[in-house]
Design a protein around this motif. Structure first.
Motif, short mmCIF file in Angstrom:
data_model
loop_
_atom_site.label_atom_id
_atom_site.label_comp_id
_atom_site.label_asym_id
_atom_site.label_seq_id
_atom_site.Cartn_x
_atom_site.Cartn_y
_atom_site.Cartn_z
N LEU A 133 0.83 -1.21 0.00
CA LEU A 133 0.00 0.00 0.00
C LEU A 133 0.86 1.26 0.00
O LEU A 133 0.60 2.21 -0.73
CB LEU A 133 -0.92 0.03 1.22
CG LEU A 133 -2.24 -0.72 1.09
CD1 LEU A 133 -3.06 -0.53 2.35
CD2 LEU A 133 -3.03 -0.25 -0.12
N GLU A 137 0.42 3.69 -3.02
CA GLU A 137 -0.36 4.91 -2.83
C GLU A 137 0.51 6.12 -2.49
O GLU A 137 0.21 7.23 -2.89
CB GLU A 137 -1.40 4.75 -1.71
CG GLU A 137 -2.21 3.47 -1.75
CD GLU A 137 -3.13 3.38 -2.95
OE1 GLU A 137 -2.85 4.03 -3.97
OE2 GLU A 137 -4.12 2.64 -2.86
N ARG A 165 -6.46 -3.29 0.47
CA ARG A 165 -7.44 -2.21 0.41
C ARG A 165 -8.78 -2.65 0.96
O ARG A 165 -9.47 -1.88 1.63
CB ARG A 165 -7.60 -1.72 -1.02
CG ARG A 165 -6.42 -0.89 -1.51
CD ARG A 165 -6.66 -0.50 -2.96
NE ARG A 165 -5.57 0.27 -3.53
CZ ARG A 165 -5.18 0.15 -4.81
NH1 ARG A 165 -5.78 -0.73 -5.60
NH2 ARG A 165 -4.19 0.88 -5.27
N GLN A 166 -9.15 -3.91 0.66
CA GLN A 166 -10.42 -4.41 1.19
C GLN A 166 -10.39 -4.42 2.71
O GLN A 166 -11.35 -4.07 3.38
CB GLN A 166 -10.69 -5.82 0.66
CG GLN A 166 -11.25 -5.82 -0.76
CD GLN A 166 -11.06 -7.14 -1.46
OE1 GLN A 166 -10.63 -8.12 -0.86
NE2 GLN A 166 -11.36 -7.18 -2.75
N HIS B 11 -8.83 -3.48 -8.87
CA HIS B 11 -7.63 -2.82 -8.34
C HIS B 11 -6.61 -2.56 -9.45
O HIS B 11 -6.06 -1.47 -9.54
CB HIS B 11 -7.04 -3.65 -7.20
CG HIS B 11 -7.97 -3.67 -6.02
ND1 HIS B 11 -7.94 -2.71 -5.04
CD2 HIS B 11 -9.00 -4.50 -5.71
CE1 HIS B 11 -8.90 -2.97 -4.16
NE2 HIS B 11 -9.56 -4.04 -4.55
N GLN B 43 -13.49 1.34 -2.95
CA GLN B 43 -12.05 1.16 -3.08
C GLN B 43 -11.38 2.42 -3.60
O GLN B 43 -10.26 2.73 -3.23
CB GLN B 43 -11.74 -0.03 -3.99
CG GLN B 43 -12.16 -1.37 -3.39
CD GLN B 43 -11.53 -1.62 -2.02
OE1 GLN B 43 -10.47 -1.10 -1.69
NE2 GLN B 43 -12.21 -2.39 -1.19
N VAL B 46 -11.00 4.63 -0.61
CA VAL B 46 -9.90 4.14 0.22
C VAL B 46 -8.57 4.60 -0.37
O VAL B 46 -7.69 5.10 0.31
CB VAL B 46 -9.92 2.60 0.31
CG1 VAL B 46 -8.63 2.09 0.95
CG2 VAL B 46 -11.11 2.14 1.11
N ARG B 47 -8.51 4.44 -1.68
CA ARG B 47 -7.27 4.74 -2.37
C ARG B 47 -6.92 6.21 -2.22
O ARG B 47 -5.79 6.57 -1.88
CB ARG B 47 -7.47 4.39 -3.84
CG ARG B 47 -6.21 4.39 -4.57
CD ARG B 47 -6.40 3.79 -5.94
NE ARG B 47 -5.21 4.15 -6.66
CZ ARG B 47 -5.22 4.88 -7.76
NH1 ARG B 47 -6.35 5.26 -8.30
NH2 ARG B 47 -4.09 5.20 -8.33
#
Lengths: 184, 259
Positions: A133, A137, A165-166, B11, B43, B46-47
């Motif tokens: 992540l 990100e 992410r989930q 994703h 998602q 979230v990202r």
């Protein structure tokens, strides 16, 4: 480039010119993996020293992924030495993976999500999830680059990111609804 | 495509890492499946929440000096700080045998380079140097923008009356490159417009000036002092982009900025 390494500046200078610009990236990764400011500083310094000794194998180009690979490995060595082992992802996944929906947009309410809460959720993620992540990100690395930094196959990068992410979504959802209940 | 596959593939889709066929398939699936469409939306939130600059842990102020000192100490000590020995090179005897031939070759290459390549490249080289110098200067406190604004309709007109051309300043926020502001600069003996953008915590300086005032020659990406540097020419305008952003994203940026 023409005839690299002749009459140029010394090795340390060349090394620093190529890799010190990535100090923030190195620190960011180390900070997220060790979850501690002082430890991250130590790891970064150690990683740079290690990188200097491998500098001959550096092929030029974008040094960031090359450096981050070394930072990551240094972190892992350091964590093995100084921290109790963290729960493995597989074990963790079997316990928690319900395969159910990851919450719907209304209840997630990420727009107002407390940043502190998000930070906490990220810090509590298993290491393997946290690193992909952060690399994706916050560093914006490609799957290819993440694969080479984390030493996994490109195909694994997507599935790991998906699960990471989930899990973040689920945790944010669970905790923000818990907090709402607790606050009332 | 089943929902299980889709839940993973969204994703790759969000990250722009799918091939065209999978991309089309996932788009079709999302259109027809409410559950996956909702998951996709979650998602994405979230990202973007994680990609927030506030979560990026920048190196503390003294760390660069601390690392520099440690590196020099290790270098002076004459041995790598870590215990692993360096990879073995070719044996010295063999090396000497080739040294003469290699030196002659290098000399020949140097002559050709200096006579043919150098004069052509030097103008380009000067601009590249100026661009990087200006980028570095811009990152010092208070030097980034003359007109700080994320609005292209503020930044673009600001250049009116300051330059004899109208720089194409675009709004690239939707593509993930928010505008930070504009700045006047001077390089290669010509005044230029600089549009400043941001990708996460990386600043991008985009230098704009009309073609025909130098800097239009074709050459590939360069790295100088650790910064990536690329340029292109489009619609009579030179575009030079410089940043510590990785090359892939910087190229994506330039493609959109110069389109």
């Amino acid at each position: 480039m023409f005839s690299p390494g002749w009459a140029g500046p010394g090795k340390v200078e060349r090394f620093e010119q190529a890799l010190l610009p990535h100090l923030d990236a190195a620190f960011n990764l180390a900070r997220w993996l060790t979850r501690n400011q002082q430890d991250a500083e130590d790891v970064v310094q150690e990683a740079y020293l290690r990188a200097l000794s491998f500098f001959d194998s550096f092929r030029g180009g974008d040094g960031r992924a090359w450096l981050l690979t070394i930072v990551r490995n240094t972190c892992y060595t350091w964590l093995r030495k100084n921290r109790p082992p963290e729960a493995s992802v597989l074990f963790d996944e079997e316990l928690h993976s319900t395969g159910e929906e990851t919450g719907n947009p209304e209840t997630l309410a990420l727009r107002n999500a407390d940043r502190r809460l998000l930070e906490q959720v990220l810090e509590e993620l298993p290491l393997e999830f946290r690193e992909v992540l952060i690399l994706r990100e916050l560093e914006g690395l490609s799957y290819q680059e993440i694969a080479s930094v984390a030493g996994i196959r490109v195909g694994t990068v997507m599935s790991r990111l998906a699960r990471a992410r989930q899990r973040v979504a689920r945790q944010l959802h669970d905790r923000s609804s818990k907090e709402q209940k607790g606050g009332l | 495509m089943g929902c299980n596959d889709a839940q993973e593939l969204i994703h790759g889709y969000m990250d722009g890492e799918l091939d065209l066929r999978s991309q089309l398939e996932i788009e079709r699936h999302i259109e027809g499946c409410a559950a996956c469409a909702a998951a996709y939306q979650v998602q994405q939130q979230v990202r973007s929440a994680i990609a927030h600059p506030a979560l990026y842990c920048k190196a503390p102020a003294g760390l660069a000096r601390q690392v520099d000192r440690a590196l020099r100490r290790a270098d002076r000590a004459g041995r790598p700080a870590f215990s692993r020995p360096p990879a073995p090179g070719p044996r010295p005897l063999l090396l000497w045998r080739f040294a003469g031939a290699a030196a002659a070759l290098a000399l020949a290459a140097a002559v050709v380079w200096m006579a043919v390549v150098l004069p052509r490249r030097s103008a380009e080289d000067l601009i590249a140097r100026d661009v990087v110098a200006s980028h570095v200067r811009s990152l010092m406190p208070g030097h980034l923008t003359d007109v700080p604004s994320s609005d292209q309709h503020t930044v673009k007109p600001w250049f009116n009356g300051k330059l004899d051309f109208s720089p194409p300043v675009k709004d690239l926020a939707a593509e993930g490159f928010p505008l930070v502001g504009g700045r006047l600069d001077y390089l290669a003996q010509t005044p230029v417009a600089v549009a400043v953008y941001r990708r996460r915590q990386h600043y991008i300086n985009l230098f704009l000036w009309p073609e025909g005032r130098g800097g239009g020659a074709k050459s590939g990406p360069q790295i100088r002092q650790g910064y990536n540097l690329i340029h292109s020419t489009r619609a009579g305008m030179n575009f030079w982009a410089v940043s510590d952003l990785n090359l892939g994203e910087l190229e994506e940026f330039l493609k959109r900025a110069a389109n």
